[in-house]
Design a protein around this motif. Structure first.
Motif, short mmCIF file in Angstrom:
data_model
loop_
_atom_site.label_atom_id
_atom_site.label_comp_id
_atom_site.label_asym_id
_atom_site.label_seq_id
_atom_site.Cartn_x
_atom_site.Cartn_y
_atom_site.Cartn_z
N PRO A 273 0.14 -4.72 14.79
CA PRO A 273 -1.14 -4.91 15.48
C PRO A 273 -1.48 -6.37 15.79
CG PRO A 273 -1.37 -3.27 13.75
CD PRO A 273 0.02 -3.83 13.63
N SER A 276 -0.25 -8.13 19.38
CA SER A 276 -0.91 -7.99 20.68
C SER A 276 -2.20 -8.80 20.78
CB SER A 276 -1.19 -6.51 20.97
OG SER A 276 -1.89 -5.94 19.90
N MET A 295 -7.83 -4.14 10.37
CA MET A 295 -7.75 -5.34 11.18
C MET A 295 -9.12 -5.68 11.74
SD MET A 295 -5.09 -6.55 14.15
CE MET A 295 -5.86 -5.77 15.56
N PHE A 296 -9.43 -6.97 11.76
CA PHE A 296 -10.66 -7.49 12.32
C PHE A 296 -10.29 -8.43 13.46
CE2 PHE A 296 -13.25 -6.13 8.71
CZ PHE A 296 -12.28 -5.97 7.73
N TYR A 297 -10.88 -8.24 14.61
CA TYR A 297 -10.45 -8.94 15.82
C TYR A 297 -11.65 -9.49 16.57
CZ TYR A 297 -9.01 -8.89 20.79
OH TYR A 297 -8.79 -9.20 22.10
N GLY A 298 -11.51 -10.66 17.16
CA GLY A 298 -12.60 -11.19 17.98
C GLY A 298 -12.39 -12.65 18.34
#
Lengths: 427, 427
Positions: A273, A276, A295-298
């Motif tokens: 993950p 990408s 997962m933490f996304y930003g």
């Protein structure tokens, strides 16, 4: 009675904090339970227009953080001093503190947490890692009943942008970095980013929270930047179904008795993950015993996202003050030590410029074997004077891998060790 | 003095909670500040072996939740009754409550929050949406100083698994569902999942938290399941660079005066971060004014991940009790109403079985025009008796799109409306 906030620093983040506190006054009041007001802003010079009410500005930061009417101090100066002294002064004066200062937390978080504990006030720092991504609070609170085994983070937007451009546009490192600078993703002096210092500070903070071990500092983090990553590395990664990412890796050792904390480029399989995560985005991948893979996304940086994280903390500490409570941290210390990079188990991708003649592979393979490192696969690229052997090892302690490479550099059949990079699939 | 927990229900999640409280006793005690103990477990029947200390079991749930030594009640029975009555009894008796009960929260969260507020205790429910993914707390706390404009969620693992298999393995709906059942991802009666009821409950909870509007219930959510999704839809999506996902969509209207809450299949561009969420994983994508685009990803179900979320909440409410405080919620109500699905702006992908003869497209295009819907692109597939017109509209209110499709069904040139699905890129 309004909750009064003292702001230390009024740069990109600070001025956004002022704007948001003003714009969202009504909502903040509703969420905190009482109005929130900026009571004063400490700056170095008064003669610059910052778009804020000049009556709030002062150059007497110490006076401001000890003012009796101030409840919460928000520190967005950055750097070690005077930030540390001011925050310690504020904590001792019984003010709760919100900070975005990763460098200071990574260097001396222990002192700050101890001061907060002693004064019975809050020290919140969500904005210090991965900007607006709510990450530290989930690690601290939501996973409080779980056991984290590994944290993998893309925590530096500049280097992710550069590596992404090298991969997607085929740019060289210098070209990609210049592009990042033009777009404002990289600073004029990009050292802190490209050499991994910024990511290392965040890795130390993440390791401390994830493993409840208080004494990890930036100096404990094994750190390698991305300046050595070449177009050939990117191509080689792609040939193996990987992308190159600069990762902050915090990992419990197999026996659970120590932790490893490191920042370096990794060839990562494209189906992970984190592979990408494009452009200047940040993401943190957490593996916990019960919760599994999260997962933490930003957005990892920028004035507005960082200010959003600061405001979230501000609301929390203001609520806590109203309720006359605080959230302690650091009282529970597992004391897990940080182990040496040499003990970390990893695997290497090694490209060797060799003379193309019989027996070369045998000699190279012998060197690997002598160091107890087995070879997973090997291929030859080019021929004659351009011949290159590309080897991927099986997993082994980093010390053994490093010695293997050092020995290869002395081998007569090896003209040059063209590239060394770790390959990990984190399974 | 130990913190005593009463557990309501001892199924898959409940028994995991017991196991984790036991296994992690030392760490929990350190994090809470005092030992945490299971004081009793309410079950329906005593004659089943649950691998827990039989002395803890009781069939008198009401007696258990009102027992003076109990501090925290953990509800993992699920369903509306007796869960609601027991939780209200516990809250009124001054116990803090942790629950994973999405159905009840979606139906009657307002009553529960009001009871918690009145009693001055905590009501935490992280496990109710997206299992172990720390999501509700970040929405409530970390983004407290921000303004959320949209939440997009893959919040049902079963349907994501089925759609993923249809896409990656080319399975039909029935085949993919049977596979999901074999693997334990889908229940024998899959209605709640495949018809979108489960996702709709979670959408209501997310909308309430994200927009601070208390009265949204599952009944306000526009809901369509995935039973109508065909292999042809999946192929058509792929031809447009999209994947089909069942999304929970909570969105502020353009004028900010209302919110839309809906669950339905969407053709989503492959480069959207949610498009790469595979198998039974969950992910929630949040768009906030200052924080920008955030995503939370992880396991959305399963006994252990759900128990991890319950434990995280348990630690938080136990800490709050020790500090003699609680985190209120719902005191700040924006009161934003939910608007009708007809007002939601979206766009449609429509496949029409038509007679292949001159003038068909003109007639169809005229029908779109009469409803004020413009066509973005159109292509013909097959020929003769198998001719199909595939149209994608520009954005329009859902009511206009729906009327267009209803009118098409009556058009002589249209033999059948083969498929209708929304296409959105969420830009």
């Amino acid at each position: 009675m309004a909750m009064k906030v003292a702001l230390l620093g009024c740069g990109v983040v600070g001025s956004e904090v002022v704007r948001l506190v003003d714009e969202q006054a009504e909502e903040l009041a509703a969420r905190v339970g009482t109005p929130v007001e900026i009571g004063g802003i400490a700056v170095r010079r008064l003669d610059r227009d910052r778009g804020v009410d000049p009556a709030l500005l002062t150059t007497d930061a110490t006076g401001l953080v000890t003012r009796p009417d101030i409840d919460v101090v928000v520190e967005v100066i950055g750097g070690i001093e005077p930030a540390r002294t001011l925050m310690l002064t504020a904590l001792k004066a019984g003010k709760s503190v919100v900070t975005a200062n990763k460098a200071l937390l990574a260097e001396d978080g222990q002192t700050l947490h101890a001061a907060a504990r002693e004064a019975g006030v809050d020290l919140y720092y969500e904005a210090s890692v991965a900007g607006a991504i709510p990450l530290l609070r989930p690690l601290r609170d939501s996973l409080a009943g779980d056991r984290v085994n590994r944290v993998l983070g893309i925590v530096n937007g500049t280097t992710n942008y550069v590596l992404d451009r090298m991969d997607s546009a085929g740019s060289g490192f210098t070209e990609a970095l210049e592009e990042a600078q033009t777009l404002g993703y990289a600073e004029a002096d990009p050292t802190a980013d490209v050499e991994g210092f910024d990511a290392a500070a965040k890795a130390a903070i993440l390791a401390r929270l994830a493993f409840h071990t208080q004494q990890v500092t930036a100096a404990d983090v094994h750190r390698e930047g991305i300046t050595g990553v070449s177009a050939a590395d990117i191509a080689s990664a792609r040939a193996m179904g990987c992308v190159v990412k600069l990762l902050a890796i915090c990992q419990r050792s197999e026996d659970g008795e120590s932790v490893g904390v490191r920042v370096h480029p990794v060839m990562l399989p494209v189906d992970h993950p984190l592979a990408s995560v494009k452009e200047a985005y940040n993401a943190v991948f957490v593996e916990a015993e019960s919760a599994g893979r999260l997962m933490f996304y930003g957005a990892g940086a920028g004035g507005t996202p960082t200010a959003s994280a600061v405001l979230g903390d501000m609301v929390a500490v203001a609520r806590n003050r109203l309720a006359d409570t605080h959230v302690g941290e650091g009282g529970h210390d597992t004391g897990l030590p940080v182990h040496d990079m040499g003990e970390t188990v990893t695997s290497y991708h090694v490209a060797l410029d060799v003379a193309e003649r019989p027996g070369v592979l045998a000699t190279v393979a012998q060197t690997f074997a002598e160091h107890g490192v087995s070879i997973k696969n090997v291929r030859q690229e080019g021929s004659g004077d351009d011949a290159q052997l590309v080897l991927v090892s099986h997993q082994a302690p980093d010390a053994a891998l490093r010695s293997t490479v050092e020995r290869l550099q002395e081998d007569d059949v090896v003209r040059e060790v063209a590239s060394v990079m770790r390959v990990e699939n984190f399974e």
